[in-house]
Design a protein around this motif. Structure first.
Motif, PDB file in Angstrom:
ATOM      1  N   ARG A   1       0.821  -1.218   0.000  1.00  0.00           N
ATOM      2  CA  ARG A   1       0.000   0.000   0.000  1.00  0.00           C
ATOM      3  C   ARG A   1       0.858   1.273   0.000  1.00  0.00           C
ATOM      4  NH1 ARG A   1      -5.247  -0.249   0.568  1.00  0.00           N
ATOM      5  NH2 ARG A   1      -6.311  -2.075   1.472  1.00  0.00           N
ATOM      6  N   ASP A   2       0.350   2.284  -0.702  1.00  0.00           N
ATOM      7  CA  ASP A   2       0.903   3.646  -0.625  1.00  0.00           C
ATOM      8  C   ASP A   2       2.410   3.665  -0.858  1.00  0.00           C
ATOM      9  OD1 ASP A   2      -1.652   4.625   0.035  1.00  0.00           O
ATOM     10  OD2 ASP A   2      -1.327   4.178   2.156  1.00  0.00           O
TER      11      ASP A   2
ATOM     12  N   ARG B   1       2.722   7.527  -5.814  1.00  0.00           N
ATOM     13  CA  ARG B   1       2.007   6.787  -4.777  1.00  0.00           C
ATOM     14  C   ARG B   1       0.973   5.881  -5.420  1.00  0.00           C
ATOM     15  NH1 ARG B   1      -1.365   9.617   0.211  1.00  0.00           N
ATOM     16  NH2 ARG B   1      -2.109   7.687   1.204  1.00  0.00           N
ATOM     17  N   ALA B   2       1.015   4.607  -5.080  1.00  0.00           N
ATOM     18  CA  ALA B   2       0.069   3.642  -5.657  1.00  0.00           C
ATOM     19  C   ALA B   2       0.046   2.401  -4.781  1.00  0.00           C
ATOM     20  CB  ALA B   2       0.473   3.278  -7.087  1.00  0.00           C
ATOM     21  N   ASP B   3      -0.899   1.508  -5.092  1.00  0.00           N
ATOM     22  CA  ASP B   3      -0.950   0.183  -4.478  1.00  0.00           C
ATOM     23  C   ASP B   3      -0.513  -0.844  -5.524  1.00  0.00           C
ATOM     24  OD1 ASP B   3      -1.985   1.405  -2.239  1.00  0.00           O
ATOM     25  OD2 ASP B   3      -4.060   0.783  -2.632  1.00  0.00           O
ATOM     26  N   VAL B   4       0.232  -1.847  -5.086  1.00  0.00           N
ATOM     27  CA  VAL B   4       0.669  -2.928  -5.970  1.00  0.00           C
ATOM     28  C   VAL B   4       0.185  -4.244  -5.386  1.00  0.00           C
ATOM     29  CG1 VAL B   4       2.646  -4.155  -6.945  1.00  0.00           C
ATOM     30  CG2 VAL B   4       2.680  -1.659  -6.804  1.00  0.00           C
TER      31      VAL B   4
ATOM     32  N   ALA C   1      -1.214  -8.069 -10.238  1.00  0.00           N
ATOM     33  CA  ALA C   1      -2.623  -7.920 -10.599  1.00  0.00           C
ATOM     34  C   ALA C   1      -3.089  -6.500 -10.315  1.00  0.00           C
ATOM     35  CB  ALA C   1      -3.481  -8.921  -9.815  1.00  0.00           C
ATOM     36  N   GLU C   2      -4.205  -6.137 -10.918  1.00  0.00           N
ATOM     37  CA  GLU C   2      -4.824  -4.841 -10.658  1.00  0.00           C
ATOM     38  C   GLU C   2      -5.492  -4.899  -9.284  1.00  0.00           C
ATOM     39  OE1 GLU C   2      -5.267  -1.083 -11.614  1.00  0.00           O
ATOM     40  OE2 GLU C   2      -4.823  -2.400 -13.324  1.00  0.00           O
ATOM     41  N   PRO C   3      -5.186  -3.943  -8.382  1.00  0.00           N
ATOM     42  CA  PRO C   3      -5.889  -3.938  -7.086  1.00  0.00           C
ATOM     43  C   PRO C   3      -7.398  -3.900  -7.296  1.00  0.00           C
ATOM     44  CG  PRO C   3      -4.020  -2.430  -7.038  1.00  0.00           C
ATOM     45  CD  PRO C   3      -4.164  -2.889  -8.470  1.00  0.00           C
ATOM     46  N   ASP C   4      -8.117  -4.777  -6.596  1.00  0.00           N
ATOM     47  CA  ASP C   4      -9.549  -4.950  -6.854  1.00  0.00           C
ATOM     48  C   ASP C   4     -10.418  -4.682  -5.640  1.00  0.00           C
ATOM     49  OD1 ASP C   4      -8.902  -7.118  -5.283  1.00  0.00           O
ATOM     50  OD2 ASP C   4      -9.166  -8.607  -6.883  1.00  0.00           O
TER      51      ASP C   4
ATOM     52  N   ARG D   1       8.867   4.142   0.840  1.00  0.00           N
ATOM     53  CA  ARG D   1       9.575   3.071   0.138  1.00  0.00           C
ATOM     54  C   ARG D   1       9.259   3.096  -1.358  1.00  0.00           C
ATOM     55  NH1 ARG D   1       8.330  -1.746   4.603  1.00  0.00           N
ATOM     56  NH2 ARG D   1       9.811  -0.975   6.176  1.00  0.00           N
ATOM     57  N   THR D   2      10.030   2.322  -2.115  1.00  0.00           N
ATOM     58  CA  THR D   2       9.846   2.245  -3.560  1.00  0.00           C
ATOM     59  C   THR D   2       9.843   0.787  -3.983  1.00  0.00           C
ATOM     60  OG1 THR D   2      11.064   4.325  -3.829  1.00  0.00           O
ATOM     61  CG2 THR D   2      10.736   2.984  -5.808  1.00  0.00           C
ATOM     62  N   VAL D   3       8.901   0.426  -4.836  1.00  0.00           N
ATOM     63  CA  VAL D   3       8.898  -0.920  -5.405  1.00  0.00           C
ATOM     64  C   VAL D   3       9.370  -0.832  -6.849  1.00  0.00           C
ATOM     65  CG1 VAL D   3       6.458  -0.885  -6.130  1.00  0.00           C
ATOM     66  CG2 VAL D   3       7.592  -3.066  -5.642  1.00  0.00           C
TER      67      VAL D   3
END
Length: 404
Positions: free
Chosen positions: A8-9, A21-24, A32-35, A48-50
């Motif tokens: 998250r975030d 900023r996003a969810d993975v 997958a696309e967060p659902d 943090r960074t992914v």
């Protein structure tokens, strides 16, 4: 049911651009696309960074190396010379286990009888590597090219590596493939559906490779003189032919004994993740390896010229069990690429999406729904400070979170 993990975030570098900023979502082995549905595990990505799993575009794999690479976030290694028995074992390990990096390989490279790297295979200490070293098939003339390539296909090679190295820079003359043999090997590789990648570390040898129509160069040229335009001229030709180049700047540091090569060993984020034997290898004396003393400066100059010319640069280390070290060397390579003029984002792309694209790895190298969940979570922002890649928090390969 497959494990679902939601980060998250988090800041996301997707292989090409940065999303602040996003969810993975990791769903089993895939991104997958967060659902909105609950996840089995949630991870706070704040600060943090992914990143996509790192791809080292030039390595040499021996027992234990794939596991060490994964510890540092390198989820795929592109091996450039591996003898058949060792290659079969490493492929089996990569296929059966999730706690090691994935592997692609050239198998046995093409070189003249007695040519590079025969002199290295006989060096002191190499016998300890067992069946990973020893006699190997060579190419004496153009008439043997097609049979050589067929043998590589039979052992499962993913591309062809061709050594063009007369040993002049190191002051150790070696037998070298003639231009006609190189051209015959490239033609045979292309007819077999393989890319041809040339080991060439001097401008003279790189021109032989380009004349033969290679697809990629496994090193930058480290005889480039910053005081003349030869590097720019070579870069312009490489760009015009649509050839990619693997950087291996950390390799030139290692073989010249450059002080910069020891820098990662002073960084606790790297040193703490290395087994004791790897720390000892990283600290070893390189004075016994005679090479062009200005090699690092020449290699950096060549990389700058290539970048200015728009040549695709792929991050690769030429990692071995000795130096550069598997996994750890990749983080030094990225620092050197920024010194060569790449931005941190361009450097991260050179270590992820760019090698994936040029080597046809369509299932990885980016963060997008449907691709493999080969991911690295790091503390901080490597799009601003490339050394933040060293602060590895978590690594996933095929969606499997690695034990810390």
């Amino acid at each position: 049911m497959p494990m679902r993990t939601l980060i998250r975030d988090v800041r996301v570098f997707d292989g090409e651009r940065t999303v602040p900023r996003a969810d993975v979502l990791i769903d089993g082995a895939l991104i997958a696309e967060p659902d909105g549905r609950p996840a089995d595990v949630e991870i706070d990505g704040s600060g943090r960074t992914v990143l996509p799993g790192l791809i080292d575009a030039h390595t040499h794999v021996f027992d234990g190396d794939l596991a060490q690479a994964l510890t540092f976030g390198v989820t795929t290694e592109l091996d450039m010379f591996c003898l058949p028995q060792n290659l079969a074992r490493q492929r089996r390990i990569a296929a059966e286990r999730d706690d090691v990096a994935d592997l692609r390989s050239a198998g046995v490279l093409a070189t003249a009888p007695g040519g590079h790297p025969s002199q290295l295979m006989a060096a002191e200490g190499m016998a300890a590597l067992g069946d990973a070293v020893g006699p190997f098939e060579t190419v004496a003339d153009a008439g043997q090219a097609r049979a050589f390539v067929a043998a590589r296909l039979a052992e499962g090679a993913d591309y062809l590596k061709i050594a063009i190295d007369g040993g002049t820079v190191s002051g150790t003359p070696l037998p070298v493939l003639g231009p006609d043999v190189v051209a015959a090997l490239v033609e045979a590789a292309h007819d077999a559906g393989l890319q041809a990648i040339a080991h060439a570390v001097t401008t003279k040898d790189a021109l032989v490779a380009l004349d033969a129509g290679v697809d990629g160069l496994a090193h930058v040229c480290f005889d480039a003189d910053p005081l003349d335009s030869a590097a720019d001229d070579l870069a312009a030709r490489i760009a015009a032919q649509g050839v990619f180049v693997v950087s291996t700047l950390s390799y030139f540091e290692a073989i010249t004994g450059s002080p910069g090569g020891a820098e990662p060993m002073r960084d606790e984020r790297i040193r703490s993740r290395l087994p004791e034997h790897a720390r000892a290898a990283g600290d070893r004396d390189t004075d016994a390896l005679p090479v062009y003393s200005e090699g690092v400066a020449g290699a950096l100059h060549a990389a700058r010229a290539l970048h200015r010319a728009g040549v695709p640069l792929l991050a690769g280390t030429d990692a071995t069990p000795f130096a550069p070290l598997h996994g750890a060397g990749m983080h030094r390579e990225m620092v050197l690429l920024t010194e060569a003029g790449l931005t941190p984002e361009e450097t991260l792309a050179a270590a992820t999406a760019v090698p994936a694209r040029w080597f046809g790895l369509t299932d990885r190298g980016r963060i997008a729904p449907g691709l493999r969940a080969d991911l690295v979570l790091v503390e901080g922002d490597p799009t601003g400070d490339i050394t933040a890649t060293r602060a590895v928090i978590d690594v996933w390969r095929r969606g499997v979170r690695q034990s810390r």
